[in-house]
Motif scaffolding. Structure first.
Motif, mmCIF file in Angstrom:
data_model
loop_
_atom_site.group_PDB
_atom_site.id
_atom_site.type_symbol
_atom_site.label_atom_id
_atom_site.label_comp_id
_atom_site.label_asym_id
_atom_site.label_seq_id
_atom_site.Cartn_x
_atom_site.Cartn_y
_atom_site.Cartn_z
ATOM 1 N N ALA A 32 0.824 -1.210 0.000
ATOM 2 C CA ALA A 32 0.000 0.000 0.000
ATOM 3 C C ALA A 32 0.861 1.263 0.000
ATOM 4 O O ALA A 32 0.454 2.298 -0.530
ATOM 5 C CB ALA A 32 -0.935 0.008 1.201
ATOM 6 N N ALA A 33 2.065 1.159 0.564
ATOM 7 C CA ALA A 33 2.982 2.304 0.592
ATOM 8 C C ALA A 33 3.859 2.355 -0.658
ATOM 9 O O ALA A 33 4.800 3.149 -0.721
ATOM 10 C CB ALA A 33 3.854 2.241 1.845
ATOM 11 N N GLY A 34 3.556 1.516 -1.641
ATOM 12 C CA GLY A 34 4.307 1.538 -2.899
ATOM 13 C C GLY A 34 5.497 0.607 -2.936
ATOM 14 O O GLY A 34 6.315 0.663 -3.848
ATOM 15 N N GLY A 35 5.601 -0.293 -1.962
ATOM 16 C CA GLY A 35 6.721 -1.230 -1.907
ATOM 17 C C GLY A 35 6.386 -2.559 -2.550
ATOM 18 O O GLY A 35 5.300 -2.760 -3.102
ATOM 19 N N GLU A 36 7.341 -3.475 -2.462
ATOM 20 C CA GLU A 36 7.172 -4.792 -3.054
ATOM 21 C C GLU A 36 7.804 -5.828 -2.129
ATOM 22 O O GLU A 36 8.938 -5.660 -1.678
ATOM 23 C CB GLU A 36 7.854 -4.839 -4.424
ATOM 24 N N ILE A 37 7.081 -6.903 -1.862
ATOM 25 C CA ILE A 37 7.599 -7.998 -1.052
ATOM 26 C C ILE A 37 8.493 -8.859 -1.945
ATOM 27 O O ILE A 37 8.060 -9.325 -2.997
ATOM 28 C CB ILE A 37 6.455 -8.852 -0.458
ATOM 29 N N LEU A 38 9.731 -9.061 -1.526
ATOM 30 C CA LEU A 38 10.670 -9.859 -2.304
ATOM 31 C C LEU A 38 10.756 -11.299 -1.804
ATOM 32 O O LEU A 38 10.969 -12.221 -2.595
ATOM 33 C CB LEU A 38 12.058 -9.213 -2.270
ATOM 34 N N LYS A 39 10.616 -11.483 -0.483
ATOM 35 C CA LYS A 39 10.718 -12.830 0.077
ATOM 36 C C LYS A 39 10.100 -12.851 1.466
ATOM 37 O O LYS A 39 10.288 -11.941 2.251
ATOM 38 C CB LYS A 39 12.188 -13.245 0.171
ATOM 39 N N VAL A 40 9.373 -13.914 1.749
ATOM 40 C CA VAL A 40 8.867 -14.178 3.094
ATOM 41 C C VAL A 40 9.288 -15.597 3.443
ATOM 42 O O VAL A 40 9.012 -16.536 2.708
ATOM 43 C CB VAL A 40 7.335 -14.048 3.180
ATOM 44 N N ASP A 41 10.012 -15.732 4.541
ATOM 45 C CA ASP A 41 10.516 -17.035 4.961
ATOM 46 C C ASP A 41 10.098 -17.255 6.413
ATOM 47 O O ASP A 41 10.521 -16.515 7.295
ATOM 48 C CB ASP A 41 12.041 -17.064 4.824
ATOM 49 N N LYS A 42 9.253 -18.255 6.627
ATOM 50 C CA LYS A 42 8.818 -18.567 7.990
ATOM 51 C C LYS A 42 9.805 -19.559 8.582
ATOM 52 O O LYS A 42 9.894 -20.694 8.144
ATOM 53 C CB LYS A 42 7.400 -19.121 7.966
ATOM 54 N N TRP A 43 10.563 -19.092 9.585
ATOM 55 C CA TRP A 43 11.594 -19.915 10.205
ATOM 56 C C TRP A 43 11.020 -20.864 11.233
ATOM 57 O O TRP A 43 11.673 -21.803 11.641
ATOM 58 C CB TRP A 43 12.662 -19.033 10.843
ATOM 59 N N GLY A 44 9.846 -20.594 11.705
ATOM 60 C CA GLY A 44 9.203 -21.490 12.654
ATOM 61 C C GLY A 44 9.486 -21.152 14.103
ATOM 62 O O GLY A 44 10.014 -20.089 14.428
ATOM 63 N N LEU A 45 9.145 -22.088 14.956
ATOM 64 C CA LEU A 45 9.267 -21.912 16.398
ATOM 65 C C LEU A 45 10.717 -22.123 16.824
ATOM 66 O O LEU A 45 11.334 -23.134 16.470
ATOM 67 C CB LEU A 45 8.352 -22.918 17.101
ATOM 68 N N ARG A 46 11.263 -21.173 17.561
ATOM 69 C CA ARG A 46 12.656 -21.227 18.014
ATOM 70 C C ARG A 46 12.735 -20.839 19.486
ATOM 71 O O ARG A 46 11.953 -20.035 19.982
ATOM 72 C CB ARG A 46 13.517 -20.235 17.228
ATOM 73 N N GLN A 47 13.734 -21.397 20.144
ATOM 74 C CA GLN A 47 14.026 -21.028 21.525
ATOM 75 C C GLN A 47 14.641 -19.632 21.540
ATOM 76 O O GLN A 47 15.521 -19.333 20.732
ATOM 77 C CB GLN A 47 15.011 -22.037 22.123
ATOM 78 N N LEU A 48 14.188 -18.767 22.434
ATOM 79 C CA LEU A 48 14.734 -17.416 22.557
ATOM 80 C C LEU A 48 15.949 -17.438 23.478
ATOM 81 O O LEU A 48 16.042 -18.275 24.380
ATOM 82 C CB LEU A 48 13.675 -16.464 23.108
ATOM 83 N N ALA A 49 16.866 -16.524 23.283
ATOM 84 C CA ALA A 49 18.047 -16.432 24.134
ATOM 85 C C ALA A 49 17.662 -16.042 25.561
ATOM 86 O O ALA A 49 18.317 -16.430 26.521
ATOM 87 C CB ALA A 49 19.035 -15.426 23.564
ATOM 88 N N TYR A 50 16.618 -15.276 25.677
ATOM 89 C CA TYR A 50 16.083 -14.866 26.974
ATOM 90 C C TYR A 50 14.582 -14.655 26.810
ATOM 91 O O TYR A 50 14.113 -14.367 25.710
ATOM 92 C CB TYR A 50 16.761 -13.576 27.482
ATOM 93 N N PRO A 51 13.813 -14.828 27.879
ATOM 94 C CA PRO A 51 12.354 -14.665 27.751
ATOM 95 C C PRO A 51 11.973 -13.232 27.354
ATOM 96 O O PRO A 51 12.540 -12.264 27.853
ATOM 97 C CB PRO A 51 11.827 -14.979 29.154
ATOM 98 N N ILE A 52 11.035 -13.135 26.430
ATOM 99 C CA ILE A 52 10.483 -11.848 26.013
ATOM 100 C C ILE A 52 9.006 -11.881 26.373
ATOM 101 O O ILE A 52 8.279 -12.772 25.922
ATOM 102 C CB ILE A 52 10.664 -11.616 24.499
ATOM 103 N N LYS A 53 8.584 -10.932 27.199
ATOM 104 C CA LYS A 53 7.199 -10.893 27.686
ATOM 105 C C LYS A 53 6.784 -12.248 28.253
ATOM 106 O O LYS A 53 5.704 -12.767 27.976
ATOM 107 C CB LYS A 53 6.249 -10.440 26.578
ATOM 108 N N LYS A 54 7.699 -12.854 29.010
ATOM 109 C CA LYS A 54 7.517 -14.129 29.711
ATOM 110 C C LYS A 54 7.359 -15.323 28.775
ATOM 111 O O LYS A 54 6.892 -16.385 29.190
ATOM 112 C CB LYS A 54 6.348 -14.048 30.689
#
Length: 118
Positions: A32-54
C-alpha cells in the motif's frame, strides 16, 4: 526504492491462521505504501536467548522487501500495537543485496555440508 529486511517474533501460542494474518497484513502495508515484497521465509518456532514478555520461545518470520520509509514506519507502528508480536527488527540493506531463493533452513544445511568437505 530501498531494500529492507524485517525479522518479527510472534507469540508461540497463536494459531497458524494468526501468523498468516500478521504476515499478510505486513505485506499489505508494504504494498500500500508503494513497496514490493521480495521474500517471506517462515523460520518457525525457536528457543529465545532470553524470555520476552515471559515467553521462552517465539515464531520467527523473515521478510525482505523494497519500499520507502513511510511503509516501514507504518509496519513498525502496527507491530507495536499488536500484542501477538513479541519483537521485531528492520534493517536497511545494501543496494547490491541479492535475495536468495533458498530458505534459512536450506542455507543452514548447505553450511553444514560445506564444513564436512573441508
Amino acid at each position: 526504492m530501498e531494500k529492507y529486511e524485517t525479522i518479527s517474533i510472534i507469540r508461540p501460542n497463536v494459531s497458524e491462521d494468526t501468523i498468516a494474518a500478521i504476515s499478510d497484513r505486513t505485506a499489505d502495508i508494504i504494498t500500500a505504501a508503494g513497496g514490493e515484497i521480495l521474500k517471506v521465509d517462515k523460520w518457525g518456532l525457536r528457543q529465545l536467548a532470553y524470555p520476552i514478555k515471559k515467553e521462552p520461545t517465539g515464531y520467527y518470520v523473515y521478510t525482505v522487501f523494497s519500499g520507502n520509509g513511510a511503509g516501514v514506519d507504518e509496519m513498525e507502528r502496527i507491530f507495536k500495537i499488536d500484542d501477538n508480536v513479541l519483537k521485531y527488527m528492520t534493517i536497511k540493506l545494501d543496494k547490491d543485496f541479492v535475495v536468495s531463493d533458498k530458505s534459512y533452513a536450506e542455507q543452514d544445511d548447505d553450511s553444514d555440508s560445506s564444513d564436512e568437505e573441508e
